[in-house]
Design an enzyme around this catalytic site. Structure first.
Site, mmCIF file in Angstrom:
data_model
loop_
_atom_site.group_PDB
_atom_site.id
_atom_site.type_symbol
_atom_site.label_atom_id
_atom_site.label_comp_id
_atom_site.label_asym_id
_atom_site.label_seq_id
_atom_site.Cartn_x
_atom_site.Cartn_y
_atom_site.Cartn_z
ATOM 1 N N GLY A 25 0.847 -1.182 0.000
ATOM 2 C CA GLY A 25 0.000 0.000 0.000
ATOM 3 C C GLY A 25 0.882 1.231 0.000
ATOM 4 O O GLY A 25 2.121 1.130 -0.015
ATOM 5 N N SER A 26 0.270 2.389 0.055
ATOM 6 C CA SER A 26 1.049 3.627 -0.066
ATOM 7 C C SER A 26 2.067 3.786 1.058
ATOM 8 O O SER A 26 3.184 4.259 0.833
ATOM 9 C CB SER A 26 0.098 4.836 -0.089
ATOM 10 O OG SER A 26 -0.762 4.831 1.044
ATOM 11 N N GLU A 28 3.806 1.637 2.456
ATOM 12 C CA GLU A 28 4.908 0.691 2.343
ATOM 13 C C GLU A 28 5.865 1.021 1.194
ATOM 14 O O GLU A 28 6.969 0.471 1.113
ATOM 15 C CB GLU A 28 4.370 -0.738 2.144
ATOM 16 C CG GLU A 28 3.658 -1.309 3.359
ATOM 17 C CD GLU A 28 2.329 -0.635 3.628
ATOM 18 O OE1 GLU A 28 2.092 -0.259 4.806
ATOM 19 O OE2 GLU A 28 1.542 -0.450 2.683
ATOM 20 N N GLU A 47 -4.276 -9.883 2.090
ATOM 21 C CA GLU A 47 -3.327 -10.027 3.190
ATOM 22 C C GLU A 47 -3.512 -11.327 3.975
ATOM 23 O O GLU A 47 -2.550 -11.852 4.551
ATOM 24 C CB GLU A 47 -3.428 -8.827 4.131
ATOM 25 C CG GLU A 47 -2.920 -7.531 3.545
ATOM 26 C CD GLU A 47 -3.983 -6.740 2.792
ATOM 27 O OE1 GLU A 47 -3.724 -5.584 2.435
ATOM 28 O OE2 GLU A 47 -5.092 -7.297 2.573
ATOM 29 N N HIS A 70 -0.244 -3.720 4.974
ATOM 30 C CA HIS A 70 -0.579 -2.330 4.726
ATOM 31 C C HIS A 70 -1.387 -1.750 5.883
ATOM 32 O O HIS A 70 -2.590 -2.009 6.009
ATOM 33 C CB HIS A 70 -1.378 -2.208 3.424
ATOM 34 C CG HIS A 70 -1.794 -0.805 3.098
ATOM 35 N ND1 HIS A 70 -0.969 0.283 3.305
ATOM 36 C CD2 HIS A 70 -2.953 -0.300 2.585
ATOM 37 C CE1 HIS A 70 -1.593 1.381 2.921
ATOM 38 N NE2 HIS A 70 -2.798 1.052 2.498
ATOM 39 N N HIS A 281 -11.635 -29.563 21.819
ATOM 40 C CA HIS A 281 -12.541 -28.824 20.954
ATOM 41 C C HIS A 281 -13.985 -29.030 21.409
ATOM 42 O O HIS A 281 -14.606 -28.125 21.948
ATOM 43 C CB HIS A 281 -12.355 -29.262 19.493
ATOM 44 C CG HIS A 281 -13.138 -28.448 18.513
ATOM 45 N ND1 HIS A 281 -13.255 -28.796 17.188
ATOM 46 C CD2 HIS A 281 -13.846 -27.305 18.656
ATOM 47 C CE1 HIS A 281 -14.000 -27.901 16.558
ATOM 48 N NE2 HIS A 281 -14.381 -26.997 17.423
ATOM 49 N N GLY A 399 -7.574 -23.763 13.688
ATOM 50 C CA GLY A 399 -8.829 -24.079 13.017
ATOM 51 C C GLY A 399 -9.360 -22.949 12.164
ATOM 52 O O GLY A 399 -10.451 -23.057 11.605
#
Length: 530
Positions: A25-26, A28, A47, A70, A281, A399
């Site tokens: 993004g800008s 970065e 991402e 970003h 779980h 998970g």
């Protein structure tokens, strides 16, 4: 003196982190512009897929992976995938671009508000350096923390104007820094453990993902054979720490208190190595231990040791402990009888998942790497699989869906980079595939030779099973019909085909093995239970 950006690249190079996974993004751009030629940028289209690719790469390579997100939006997109990285202890160094330092408090567009708090409590450590001059030191701290026990992801937010500042002279010391852990058992502790194990009438081993991550599988085999003990894999496994065709192998423990207790009943000593005690779980309460059983726990993670509700724990290097315990003198006891061979499978249309996994056992390379995210077929997979080598199996550790497809790409990138020659096979459910589908584009652009197998039953199979467990039948949103995964894959540039029989799958799979590019095989499968 060099600027902060140049020192950062030197620091990353010194640590061997020259592959960067990201979606820019800008904020970065100032860091990424003019990236040195010896660095590789692996672009992902979302991402979440970026972070899962880096996770697969880190687990398969055994080395840290570098991720660039970003600002806040990109970090938020990656948080779901980050939950898996936490519980797989993946050493990810995550950086995020921040707005110009002087404007952060104004909450201008794309400011990462309270950046260091955003990824907490998931990451091991998170910071936004207080000044540009502290950026190299903070990144050095992140690099070392990610790899020190217990390994895990770290996060650093950097304002984009910091990169152009002059680095402080003392930053040169960071390039030569090294850190290492030395958590071996004492001689007395090792002797006590051996006495406990040798004195037990009916010991049992329960192994977890840390054994595989530390490549201690062979030592686990030696210990099991020395003790004549059966071996279970701890509940909800994200890796495979023991060869699945060894006579001592008993399978995966159920992910419920009562199920674990029943499976381990009759054993007077339970040695758990490299796993939490235990990651349940389903809520099926009961006694945490069978009557008369004592539990000993070896782990490299102090958090796992501290939060266990029972047993006696030692925080140590599990690789060192297994090596010493397995090599200790003493005659081997009688080995347990092996489990019976998997039952015959029915070949039909749509395909029985057990038949598909049996075909893979027969036709896949012996050193194949399986990245699995088909949750409704877990039982069938473990009954059929022939996993012999370390690093042969990866599953989303928390998970969280969206790991499997991009992690397969990252794992294959790692093996190609290391030159192992191992092929990665992604076994992805149709419900799961949609979460990380954009990674197909990266596979196509990078010509990553993953074989993706999408098991298509048109529904969230594991969720349907769980609805029965929870007496919640009739819940909406269970079905995902009408998706053409072969068509989607071709749209991203991946060769793809659809099959409805085991014979057609086998033919498509053997063709895919001969190619050095990504291939997707969509298989219409029966609905099964985990």
């Amino acid at each position: 003196m060099a600027d902060v950006r140049d020192v950062t690249y030197e620091l990353l190079r010194a640590r061997g982190l020259t592959t960067l996974f990201g979606n820019p993004g800008s904020n970065e751009l100032p860091f990424l512009a003019g990236m040195p030629a010896d660095f590789r940028y692996v672009l992902g289209l979302h991402e979440g897929a970026v972070l899962a690719m880096a996770d697969g790469y880190a687990q398969a390579s055994g080395r840290p992976a570098l991720v660039n997100l970003h600002a806040a939006a990109g970090t938020g997109n990656a948080l779901g995938a980050l939950t898996n990285s936490v519980y797989s202890h993946s050493p990810l160094v995550i950086t995020a671009g921040q707005q110009v330092r002087s404007t952060i408090g104004q909450e201008v567009m794309l400011a990462n508000v309270e950046a260091a708090t955003l990824p907490r409590p998931l990451v091991k450590w998170s910071c936004e350096p207080a000044s540009a001059q502290d950026v190299p030191r903070a990144l050095s701290q992140a690099l070392h923390l990610a790899e020190l026990p217990a390994k895990g992801p770290v996060y650093v937010s950097v304002p984009y104007d910091d990169w152009a500042h002059e680095a402080p002279p003392e930053a040169r010391h960071l390039l030569a820094r090294r850190t290492a852990a030395a958590g071996a058992l004492t001689a007395e502790q090792c002797e006590e453990l051996l006495a406990d194990l040798d004195g037990a009438a009916n010991p049992v081993l329960v192994l977890g993902p840390e054994v595989d991550a530390e490549r201690a599988n062979d030592d686990a085999v030696r210990l099991a054979e020395r003790l004549g003990a059966p071996v279970w894999i701890a509940p909800s496994p994200s890796r495979c720490p023991f060869p699945t065709r060894h006579p001592a192998f008993r399978g995966v423990l159920p992910a419920a208190v009562r199920g674990v207790t029943e499976a381990l009943r009759g054993h007077d000593l339970i040695l758990v190595v490299g796993a939490p005690v235990f990651r349940y779980h389903q809520f099926v309460p009961g006694e945490h231990l069978p009557d008369g059983a004592r539990l000993l726990h070896l782990t490299g993670d102090p958090g796992e040791a501290a939060r266990a509700p029972m047993g006696e724990a030692l925080v140590c290097s599990v690789a060192d402990a297994l090596a010493r315990l397995g090599a200790a003198p003493g005659g081997a006891r009688r080995a347990p009888d092996p489990l019976p061979e998997p039952p015959p499978v029915r070949d039909g249309s749509p395909v029985d998942p057990a038949a598909l996994f049996a075909a893979l056992r027969e036709h896949a390379p012996h050193d194949a790497v399986y990245v699995k995210e088909s949750t409704a077929t877990t039982g069938d997979f473990w009954r059929q699989a022939d996993l012999r080598l370390p690093g042969s199996y990866f599953f989303p550790a928390s998970g969280g869906l969206g790991f499997g497809l991009p992690a397969a790409v990252g794992a294959q990138l790692a093996h190609d980079e290391l030159g192992t020659g191992r092929r990665v096979i992604g076994l992805i459910g149709d419900g799961s595939a949609n979460y990380g589908i954009t990674a197909l584009w990266t596979a196509a652009q990078q010509q990553v030779p993953v074989i993706f197998v999408v098991l298509k039953n048109g529904t969230y199979g594991a969720l349907r099973w769980f609805a029965g467990v929870l007496d919640a039948v009739g819940t909406p949103g269970m079905d995902v019909p009408g998706i053409d995964f072969a068509g989607i894959a071709r749209g991203y540039g991946v060769d793809a085909t659809s099959v409805r029989t085991t014979a057609d799958f086998t033919a498509a799979f053997t063709r895919a093995l001969d190619q050095r590019r990504p291939v997707l095989i969509e298989v219409e499968t029966e609905l099964t239970e985990p």
